[in-house]
Design a protein around this motif. Structure first.
Motif, PDB file in Angstrom:
ATOM      1  N   VAL A 128       0.849  -1.204   0.000  1.00  0.00           N
ATOM      2  CA  VAL A 128       0.000   0.000   0.000  1.00  0.00           C
ATOM      3  C   VAL A 128       0.881   1.250   0.000  1.00  0.00           C
ATOM      4  O   VAL A 128       0.659   2.191  -0.772  1.00  0.00           O
ATOM      5  N   ALA A 129       1.886   1.250   0.878  1.00  0.00           N
ATOM      6  CA  ALA A 129       2.779   2.408   0.977  1.00  0.00           C
ATOM      7  C   ALA A 129       3.591   2.589  -0.309  1.00  0.00           C
ATOM      8  O   ALA A 129       3.754   3.719  -0.809  1.00  0.00           O
ATOM      9  N   LEU A 130       4.107   1.509  -0.857  1.00  0.00           N
ATOM     10  CA  LEU A 130       4.918   1.606  -2.074  1.00  0.00           C
ATOM     11  C   LEU A 130       4.092   2.045  -3.276  1.00  0.00           C
ATOM     12  O   LEU A 130       4.572   2.811  -4.123  1.00  0.00           O
ATOM     13  N   ASP A 131       2.858   1.567  -3.363  1.00  0.00           N
ATOM     14  CA  ASP A 131       1.996   1.980  -4.472  1.00  0.00           C
ATOM     15  C   ASP A 131       1.763   3.486  -4.432  1.00  0.00           C
ATOM     16  O   ASP A 131       1.804   4.163  -5.474  1.00  0.00           O
TER      17      ASP A 131
ATOM     18  N   LEU B  98       9.143   9.055   0.643  1.00  0.00           N
ATOM     19  CA  LEU B  98      10.149   8.077   1.027  1.00  0.00           C
ATOM     20  C   LEU B  98       9.487   7.014   1.911  1.00  0.00           C
ATOM     21  O   LEU B  98       8.835   7.345   2.896  1.00  0.00           O
ATOM     22  N   VAL B  99       9.643   5.752   1.536  1.00  0.00           N
ATOM     23  CA  VAL B  99       9.140   4.632   2.332  1.00  0.00           C
ATOM     24  C   VAL B  99      10.338   3.914   2.951  1.00  0.00           C
ATOM     25  O   VAL B  99      11.269   3.539   2.246  1.00  0.00           O
ATOM     26  N   ILE B 100      10.295   3.747   4.271  1.00  0.00           N
ATOM     27  CA  ILE B 100      11.344   3.041   5.004  1.00  0.00           C
ATOM     28  C   ILE B 100      10.699   1.876   5.741  1.00  0.00           C
ATOM     29  O   ILE B 100       9.695   2.057   6.434  1.00  0.00           O
ATOM     30  N   VAL B 101      11.272   0.699   5.592  1.00  0.00           N
ATOM     31  CA  VAL B 101      10.770  -0.487   6.301  1.00  0.00           C
ATOM     32  C   VAL B 101      11.910  -1.078   7.120  1.00  0.00           C
ATOM     33  O   VAL B 101      13.002  -1.338   6.586  1.00  0.00           O
TER      34      VAL B 101
ATOM     35  N   LEU C 250      21.650  -8.351  13.555  1.00  0.00           N
ATOM     36  CA  LEU C 250      21.466  -7.114  12.813  1.00  0.00           C
ATOM     37  C   LEU C 250      20.114  -7.141  12.104  1.00  0.00           C
ATOM     38  O   LEU C 250      19.626  -8.193  11.701  1.00  0.00           O
ATOM     39  N   ILE C 251      19.523  -5.975  11.927  1.00  0.00           N
ATOM     40  CA  ILE C 251      18.172  -5.852  11.377  1.00  0.00           C
ATOM     41  C   ILE C 251      18.227  -5.146  10.020  1.00  0.00           C
ATOM     42  O   ILE C 251      18.900  -4.119   9.869  1.00  0.00           O
ATOM     43  N   PRO C 252      17.507  -5.673   9.017  1.00  0.00           N
ATOM     44  CA  PRO C 252      17.511  -5.029   7.698  1.00  0.00           C
ATOM     45  C   PRO C 252      16.701  -3.740   7.662  1.00  0.00           C
ATOM     46  O   PRO C 252      15.736  -3.560   8.411  1.00  0.00           O
ATOM     47  N   VAL C 253      17.124  -2.848   6.784  1.00  0.00           N
ATOM     48  CA  VAL C 253      16.406  -1.606   6.498  1.00  0.00           C
ATOM     49  C   VAL C 253      16.193  -1.545   4.992  1.00  0.00           C
ATOM     50  O   VAL C 253      17.136  -1.706   4.219  1.00  0.00           O
ATOM     51  N   PHE C 254      14.959  -1.316   4.577  1.00  0.00           N
ATOM     52  CA  PHE C 254      14.618  -1.215   3.158  1.00  0.00           C
ATOM     53  C   PHE C 254      14.086   0.189   2.895  1.00  0.00           C
ATOM     54  O   PHE C 254      13.295   0.712   3.689  1.00  0.00           O
ATOM     55  N   ALA C 255      14.510   0.802   1.801  1.00  0.00           N
ATOM     56  CA  ALA C 255      14.060   2.164   1.507  1.00  0.00           C
ATOM     57  C   ALA C 255      13.738   2.331   0.031  1.00  0.00           C
ATOM     58  O   ALA C 255      14.383   1.735  -0.837  1.00  0.00           O
ATOM     59  N   TYR C 256      12.715   3.168  -0.229  1.00  0.00           N
ATOM     60  CA  TYR C 256      12.270   3.434  -1.600  1.00  0.00           C
ATOM     61  C   TYR C 256      11.827   4.891  -1.683  1.00  0.00           C
ATOM     62  O   TYR C 256      11.120   5.382  -0.812  1.00  0.00           O
TER      63      TYR C 256
END
Length: 356
Positions: free
Chosen positions: A274-277, A286-289, A323-329
């Motif tokens: 939903v956020a990426l769309d 900017l979307v950060i997960v 360690l924790i992943p971070v995804f950004a768009y």
């Protein structure tokens, strides 16, 4: 010799690109921060193997890793982890919006509200639980739910959705905080998500405490409330900041319940879509997960000698230090590549939202 010079040139170019200051990057108007509480890399991976649809995580090309230790412990809890995201400081486990000396620290929502940004908080737990609370409240212990609810009533948050109604109108002190919200121009929903909302601020509390589990019929509350929140907040010309928590990934991990965890992970994955769309269509978002920590020591192992069958398993009922992943768009996404402390999530967001 020519090959050596070429190699040195390429290395220098890559280093220079990686160190491009945030000030030189395209900046977003809006930020949507999605936090999968307890979500480590194996939880993310479960969304690839147990999903009938293509995982929305495949849409990201900017990926980093964060170190999550709190100020006093190697393994963080949600309160300290969310305080790092919300305020950019390391604090002790259990701290909500305060530093190691229990002094209040400003949150990103408070800072942006002063600049006329619209802000929102959405959660599948109670909205006074540790992770959402860290973005608007200041208490020295995360279990101070009634005090946190009062903090929310006095905050500048414009859109609120989740559970926790008992902490607002059935309190030990007898206060009815719903009246405070009404006086502050809020529309209140306690039965169901509205199809659309008015221009009034929104308080949507659909459970006494946490929302139901996905495997118990919660349905599309999280993706639908996220869409509703985006529709509401994006009407603000200055911009908006929205934090969305997939809370119960963590609880499935604590209970070592794979079906519970995977159901919550798939719901969170859908919400990311939903956020990426919106971000793809909008072009200024900017979307950060990411996650505050990993829970359960969750892994996806082969079942005995059958390498075509995955058997989810756990190593702990608590949190882990992985360690924790971070995804950004979106605009500024490349600044989230690399390995850094969890506090940098706050500092990177604030830097990107500096006035142009």
């Amino acid at each position: 010799m020519k090959n050596l010079l070429l190699l040195l040139f390429l290395c220098t170019s890559v280093i220079g690109w990686a160190q491009t200051p945030l000030a030189n990057q395209k900046k977003p108007k809006n930020i949507i921060l999605l936090i999968g509480d307890g979500m480590g890399l194996s939880q993310v991976s479960a969304g690839f193997y147990f999903n009938d649809e293509t995982s929305n995580f495949e849409r990201f090309t900017n990926i980093g890793l964060i170190k999550t230790s709190s100020s006093a412990e190697l393994v963080t809890d949600s309160a300290a982890g969310a305080t790092a995201f919300a305020s950019g400081v390391k604090s002790y486990n259990g701290a909500v919006g305060v530093d190691s000396d229990t002094n209040s620290v400003p949150t990103i929502i408070e800072l942006l509200s002063k600049r006329n940004y619209a802000t929102g908080v959405i959660s599948t737990s109670s909205v006074v639980h540790a992770t959402p609370a860290a973005f608007y409240a200041h208490v020295f212990r995360r279990s101070m739910y009634e005090a946190i609810a009062e903090n929310l009533a006095k905050s500048e948050v414009d859109f609120i959705a989740g559970g926790g109604s008992q902490f607002f109108d059935r309190r030990e002190d007898g206060k009815d905080l719903f009246e405070d919200f009404r006086k502050n121009n809020f529309e209140i929903h306690t039965e169901s998500l509205p199809d659309k909302v008015s221009k009034k601020k929104q308080l949507i509390l659909l459970a006494d405490n946490a929302m139901p589990k996905m495997i118990e019929g919660r349905g599309d509350f999280l993706p639908e409330s996220t869409q509703l929140g985006i529709d509401y907040l994006s009407a603000n010309k200055q911009g908006f900041f929205l934090v969305v928590e997939g809370s119960q990934i963590d609880w499935g991990g604590h209970g070592n319940e794979a079906d519970y965890l995977i159901g919550e992970q798939l719901d969170f994955d859908k919400t990311i879509g939903v956020a990426l769309d919106f971000a793809k269509k909008n072009g200024e978002t900017l979307v950060i997960v990411t996650a505050d920590h990993e829970t359960g020591g969750f892994t996806l192992a082969a079942s005995e000698n059958d390498y075509n069958t995955i058997k989810p398993s756990f190593s702990t009922g608590g949190h882990s230090a992985t360690l924790i992943p971070v995804f950004a768009y979106g605009p500024g996404a490349s600044s989230f590549n690399g390995i850094y402390e969890n506090t940098e999530i706050f500092h990177k967001m604030m830097s990107l939202l500096q006035k142009k």
